[in-house]
Enzyme design. Structure first.
Site, PDB file in Angstrom:
ATOM      1  N   LYS A   1       0.807  -1.222   0.000  1.00 30.14           N
ATOM      2  CA  LYS A   1       0.000   0.000   0.000  1.00 30.14           C
ATOM      3  C   LYS A   1       0.841   1.273   0.000  1.00 30.14           C
ATOM      4  O   LYS A   1       0.348   2.339  -0.357  1.00 30.14           O
ATOM      5  CB  LYS A   1      -0.988   0.001   1.157  1.00 30.14           C
ATOM      6  CG  LYS A   1      -2.172  -0.921   0.884  1.00 30.14           C
ATOM      7  CD  LYS A   1      -3.420  -0.453   1.580  1.00 30.14           C
ATOM      8  CE  LYS A   1      -4.626  -1.293   1.201  1.00 30.14           C
ATOM      9  NZ  LYS A   1      -4.471  -2.699   1.676  1.00 30.14           N
TER      10      LYS A   1
ATOM     11  N   SER B   1      -8.091   1.394   9.389  1.00 31.07           N
ATOM     12  CA  SER B   1      -7.469   0.911  10.622  1.00 31.07           C
ATOM     13  C   SER B   1      -6.311   0.003  10.266  1.00 31.07           C
ATOM     14  O   SER B   1      -5.672  -0.585  11.109  1.00 31.07           O
ATOM     15  CB  SER B   1      -8.487   0.154  11.465  1.00 31.07           C
ATOM     16  OG  SER B   1      -9.084  -0.852  10.689  1.00 31.07           O
TER      17      SER B   1
ATOM     18  N   GLU C   1      -9.723 -14.493  -3.141  1.00 32.79           N
ATOM     19  CA  GLU C   1     -10.481 -13.934  -2.021  1.00 32.79           C
ATOM     20  C   GLU C   1     -10.646 -14.985  -0.936  1.00 32.79           C
ATOM     21  O   GLU C   1     -10.602 -16.178  -1.203  1.00 32.79           O
ATOM     22  CB  GLU C   1     -11.894 -13.559  -2.482  1.00 32.79           C
ATOM     23  CG  GLU C   1     -11.981 -12.298  -3.291  1.00 32.79           C
ATOM     24  CD  GLU C   1     -13.428 -11.966  -3.594  1.00 32.79           C
ATOM     25  OE1 GLU C   1     -13.846 -10.867  -3.208  1.00 32.79           O
ATOM     26  OE2 GLU C   1     -14.142 -12.794  -4.186  1.00 32.79           O
TER      27      GLU C   1
ATOM     28  N   GLY D   1     -15.760 -14.235   2.013  1.00 31.37           N
ATOM     29  CA  GLY D   1     -16.078 -12.922   1.449  1.00 31.37           C
ATOM     30  C   GLY D   1     -15.778 -12.873  -0.029  1.00 31.37           C
ATOM     31  O   GLY D   1     -14.871 -12.183  -0.470  1.00 31.37           O
TER      32      GLY D   1
ATOM     33  N   ASP E   1     -17.159 -11.510  -2.613  1.00 33.88           N
ATOM     34  CA  ASP E   1     -17.965 -10.515  -3.335  1.00 33.88           C
ATOM     35  C   ASP E   1     -17.406 -10.204  -4.716  1.00 33.88           C
ATOM     36  O   ASP E   1     -18.153 -10.000  -5.673  1.00 33.88           O
ATOM     37  CB  ASP E   1     -18.095  -9.231  -2.525  1.00 33.88           C
ATOM     38  CG  ASP E   1     -16.746  -8.589  -2.274  1.00 33.88           C
ATOM     39  OD1 ASP E   1     -15.997  -9.115  -1.425  1.00 33.88           O
ATOM     40  OD2 ASP E   1     -16.422  -7.593  -2.944  1.00 33.88           O
TER      41      ASP E   1
ATOM     42  N   SER F   1       1.302  -9.860  -0.384  1.00 38.76           N
ATOM     43  CA  SER F   1       0.952  -8.443  -0.293  1.00 38.76           C
ATOM     44  C   SER F   1       1.434  -7.713   0.954  1.00 38.76           C
ATOM     45  O   SER F   1       1.594  -6.497   0.920  1.00 38.76           O
ATOM     46  CB  SER F   1      -0.569  -8.285  -0.419  1.00 38.76           C
ATOM     47  OG  SER F   1      -1.223  -9.002   0.602  1.00 38.76           O
TER      48      SER F   1
HETATM   49  C1  LIG Z   1      -5.153  -3.715   1.359  1.00 42.57           C
HETATM   50  C2  LIG Z   1      -4.548  -5.038   1.340  1.00 42.57           C
HETATM   51  C3  LIG Z   1      -4.993  -6.043   0.444  1.00 42.57           C
HETATM   52  C4  LIG Z   1      -6.142  -5.828  -0.504  1.00 42.57           C
HETATM   53  O1  LIG Z   1      -5.839  -4.857  -1.470  1.00 42.57           O
HETATM   54  P1  LIG Z   1      -6.966  -4.196  -2.399  1.00 42.57           P
HETATM   55  O2  LIG Z   1      -6.253  -3.191  -3.209  1.00 42.57           O
HETATM   56  O3  LIG Z   1      -7.978  -3.571  -1.463  1.00 42.57           O
HETATM   57  O4  LIG Z   1      -7.578  -5.285  -3.174  1.00 42.57           O
HETATM   58  C5  LIG Z   1      -4.328  -7.247   0.438  1.00 42.57           C
HETATM   59  N1  LIG Z   1      -3.290  -7.497   1.276  1.00 42.57           N
HETATM   60  C6  LIG Z   1      -2.838  -6.576   2.142  1.00 42.57           C
HETATM   61  C7  LIG Z   1      -1.691  -6.914   3.023  1.00 42.57           C
HETATM   62  C8  LIG Z   1      -3.442  -5.302   2.208  1.00 42.57           C
HETATM   63  O5  LIG Z   1      -2.985  -4.393   3.071  1.00 42.57           O
END
Ligand SMILES: *Cc1c(COP(=O)(O)O)cnc(C)c1O
Length: 322
Positions: A54, A79, A205, A209, A211, A305
């Site tokens: 992010k 959060s 997903e 969830g 969706d 991620s």
């Molecule tokens: C926010 C986040 C996601 C999901 O990302 P999106 O862009 O909302 O699909 C996945 N893994 C981590 C660690 C995140 O912080």
């Protein structure tokens, strides 16, 4: 309506974050390659600044502020990792940031966000409407609200993760990406279409969830109640107005994994690859390694991620009997 971001925007984002975001490592596992008879490439965003991808989108969005926006500051409600991404990006760019967080958010997250220099405004999510609160703050102070996924600069920034992966390892047959609101996968899909056009982009997903899966299959955005899952970064109720059309065009399929499979994957990462990955960060790897898809002989990318999970929670999850 806001125009959809393109791969050119990902390229521009890559230039903006260069020297600020980490170029994260791509890790391999010969154990897993042997087990699946495939080649897997893990793009490890758990090693990104503040511990998740992010930072890419947050930094890119703030880097596009004009002088007036920089002066008034940035606003976000979150959060989780988005809060820390905006807080850190703002500090690095000399911009002030206000983060709206629920009053019952874990103290560690509130402290971490404050530690990056942001002003944290707490609200009661049972009695106060955070969107209204954010709109009021934005109006009163002239601040610019940066949403966690449904924003062209955020999507373009997230796409730099896959851009780096393709540039490092070359074309792939599959790319597995976790899906919350779809910012990461839509940005990564832009990179895949441009750099490895044959690559199948698979969203993942939590089972509880699904969706985005329902939305892609029905052709319209499906909204669900906040799902109960250990993948807290994917507890979004729906994908976005910008992320959905990109996903419709550039994502091949969405699959789901169970919380038990996420825990098994967290254990695998810790034991075999010596890395700490948060539950949401395990979605892509769980689908690739346990999802039963025909990957034999294929070159498979996986976006890991993030790695933000406190140690007590981590040991609770991986320590429980399988
Ligand atoms: C926010 C986040 C996601 C999901 O990302 P999106 O862009 O909302 O699909 C996945 N893994 C981590 C660690 C995140 O912080």
């Amino acid at each position: 309506m806001t125009p959809l971001p393109t791969f050119d925007d990902v390229v521009a984002a890559a230039r903006r974050i260069e020297g600020h975001a980490h170029k994260t490592p791509v890790l391999r596992s010969s154990t897993l390659d042997q087990r699946l008879d495939a080649q897997l490439f893990f793009k490890c965003e758990n090693f990104q600044r503040m511990g998740a991808f992010k930072f890419r989108g947050g930094f890119n969005a703030l880097a596009r502020f004009d002088a007036a926006q920089r002066k008034a500051g940035a606003l976000a409600f979150s959060s989780g990792n988005h809060a820390q991404a905006i807080a850190l990006s703002a500090r690095l760019q000399g911009i002030s940031a206000v983060i709206l967080m629920p009053i019952d958010a874990p103290q560690a997250k509130i402290d971490a966000t404050r530690g990056y220099g942001a002003e944290v405004v707490l609200f009661d999510r049972f009695t106060q409407d955070r969107e209204q609160l954010a709109a009021d703050l934005a109006r009163e102070r002239g601040m610019t609200l940066i949403p966690p996924f449904d924003h062209p600069d955020v999507i373009a920034g997230q796409g730099t993760a896959a851009k780096e992966l393709f540039e490092e390892v070359g074309p792939l047959d599959y790319l597995f990406v976790c899906v919350g609101g779809g910012g990461l996968i839509s940005g990564c899909a832009l990179s895949a279409r441009a750099l490895s056009p044959q690559c199948k982009v698979i969203g993942v997903e939590p089972e509880a969830g699904n969706d985005a899966q329902q939305s892609l299959r029905s052709g319209a955005i499906v909204r669900i109640a906040t799902p109960k899952t250990i993948a807290d970064g994917a507890q979004t109720q729906s994908v976005g107005q910008l992320t959905f059309p990109i996903m419709q065009r550039d994502v091949d399929d969405i699959v789901t994994v169970s919380d038990a499979q996420l825990v098994e994957t967290m254990r695998f990462f810790a034991e075999r690859m010596k890395i700490i990955v948060e539950p949401t960060g395990c979605l892509g790897a769980a689908a690739a390694s346990l999802g039963g898809l025909p990957l034999a002989g294929k070159r498979v990318g996986v976006i890991v991620s993030g790695g933000n999970v406190d140690l007590q929670r981590f040991s609770q999850l991986v320590g429980a009997a399988p």
